[in-house]
Design a protein around this motif. Structure first.
Motif, mmCIF file in Angstrom:
data_model
loop_
_atom_site.group_PDB
_atom_site.id
_atom_site.type_symbol
_atom_site.label_atom_id
_atom_site.label_comp_id
_atom_site.label_asym_id
_atom_site.label_seq_id
_atom_site.Cartn_x
_atom_site.Cartn_y
_atom_site.Cartn_z
ATOM 1 N N PRO A 60 0.808 -1.378 0.016
ATOM 2 C CA PRO A 60 0.100 -0.026 -0.188
ATOM 3 C C PRO A 60 0.741 1.439 0.034
ATOM 4 C CG PRO A 60 -0.304 -1.185 2.015
ATOM 5 C CD PRO A 60 0.415 -1.943 1.174
ATOM 6 N N LEU A 104 2.051 1.824 -3.509
ATOM 7 C CA LEU A 104 0.851 2.207 -4.251
ATOM 8 C C LEU A 104 0.450 3.633 -4.105
ATOM 9 C CD1 LEU A 104 -1.200 -0.962 -4.100
ATOM 10 C CD2 LEU A 104 -0.338 -0.064 -6.117
ATOM 11 N N ALA A 105 0.613 4.005 -2.881
ATOM 12 C CA ALA A 105 0.266 5.541 -2.539
ATOM 13 C C ALA A 105 1.420 6.176 -2.953
ATOM 14 C CB ALA A 105 0.168 5.499 -1.019
ATOM 15 N N HIS A 153 -4.037 4.325 -8.718
ATOM 16 C CA HIS A 153 -3.202 3.778 -7.665
ATOM 17 C C HIS A 153 -3.594 4.059 -6.249
ATOM 18 C CE1 HIS A 153 -0.527 2.295 -10.690
ATOM 19 N NE2 HIS A 153 -0.170 3.305 -11.137
ATOM 20 N N SER A 184 -4.454 1.500 -3.101
ATOM 21 C CA SER A 184 -3.612 1.626 -1.930
ATOM 22 C C SER A 184 -4.658 1.808 -0.545
ATOM 23 C CB SER A 184 -2.602 2.692 -1.850
ATOM 24 O OG SER A 184 -3.216 3.901 -1.511
#
Length: 218
Positions: A134, A137-138, A156, A160
């Motif tokens: 996560p 992705l963040a 994305h 996340s």
């Protein structure tokens, strides 16, 4: 050496930092060239958020020959806390292994130095090591937003937040990307969630400070 290390590690696990420092004093008196006491002093200083002391201790440990990856990474983390991003970036690159933690720190430094494309590439490498991470992705979503691809950013960031719904930065970035895409209602919801989480974090931080300053008052 093994006895000293076991005693220090036991103190650190039980959060008896002052007692650990006493054992470190003895360890360094008996074995002045051993780099491990400096490394442990760096960990203690970092735990106390005394970043300059942490940097000095980790640098001394490395100078004495502590070559494990954790020394370079902890040094880089402490330098980053001091906003010494170029020095931190060099320390991350000195780490012998490109772990997820090393890549996360590298990406944060590149972002702070405004090298957004390189930061985006680094977050992509994080995802190769740990797919669906996560934080990666963040970070990738934030970089896409800053680089102007708000549709990719939303994809994305939403992914996340499905895995870590407590990431305030991700909610803020998602809200602004939604605004740029004209999705104002969804953006408003994201802003509300960011504000709610910020309040929770502030209350928790206030409680933490009270516990440290007045441990018997709660």
């Amino acid at each position: 050496l093994e006895i000293y290390e076991a005693l220090v590690q036991g103190c650190l696990r039980s959060r008896h930092l002052e007692e650990a420092e006493l054992f470190l004093d003895g360890w360094q008196a008996d074995f002045p060239d051993d780099p491990l006491p400096n490394f442990y002093r760096g960990l203690i200083a970092a735990d106390r958020r005394e970043w300059k002391a942490a940097v000095a201790a980790f640098e001394e440990a490395i100078a004495k020959g502590h070559t494990e990856a954790d020394a370079h990474r902890h040094l880089a983390d402490a330098l980053r806390q001091l906003h010494r991003y170029t020095d931190a970036l060099a320390a991350y690159r000195d780490c012998p292994q490109e772990t997820g933690e090393v890549l996360a720190g590298t990406a944060a430094c590149l972002e702070a130095l405004r090298d957004l494309s390189a930061a985006r590439d680094t977050y992509n490498r994080m995802l190769q090591i740990a797919p669906d991470q996560p934080s990666a992705l963040a970070g990738l979503g934030r970089m896409e937003a800053k680089l102007g691809d708000h549709a990719a950013a939303v994809a994305h960031l939403e992914q996340s937040l499905l895995k870590d719904s407590g990431n305030v930065q991700a909610w803020h970035a998602l809200a602004w990307s939604l605004v740029n895409l004209g999705q104002t209602e969804h953006a408003r919801d994201a802003f509300r969630e960011a504000v709610r989480l910020t309040g929770q974090i502030q209350r928790a931080e206030h409680l933490r400070r009270r516990c440290e300053e007045e441990p018997t008052s709660l």
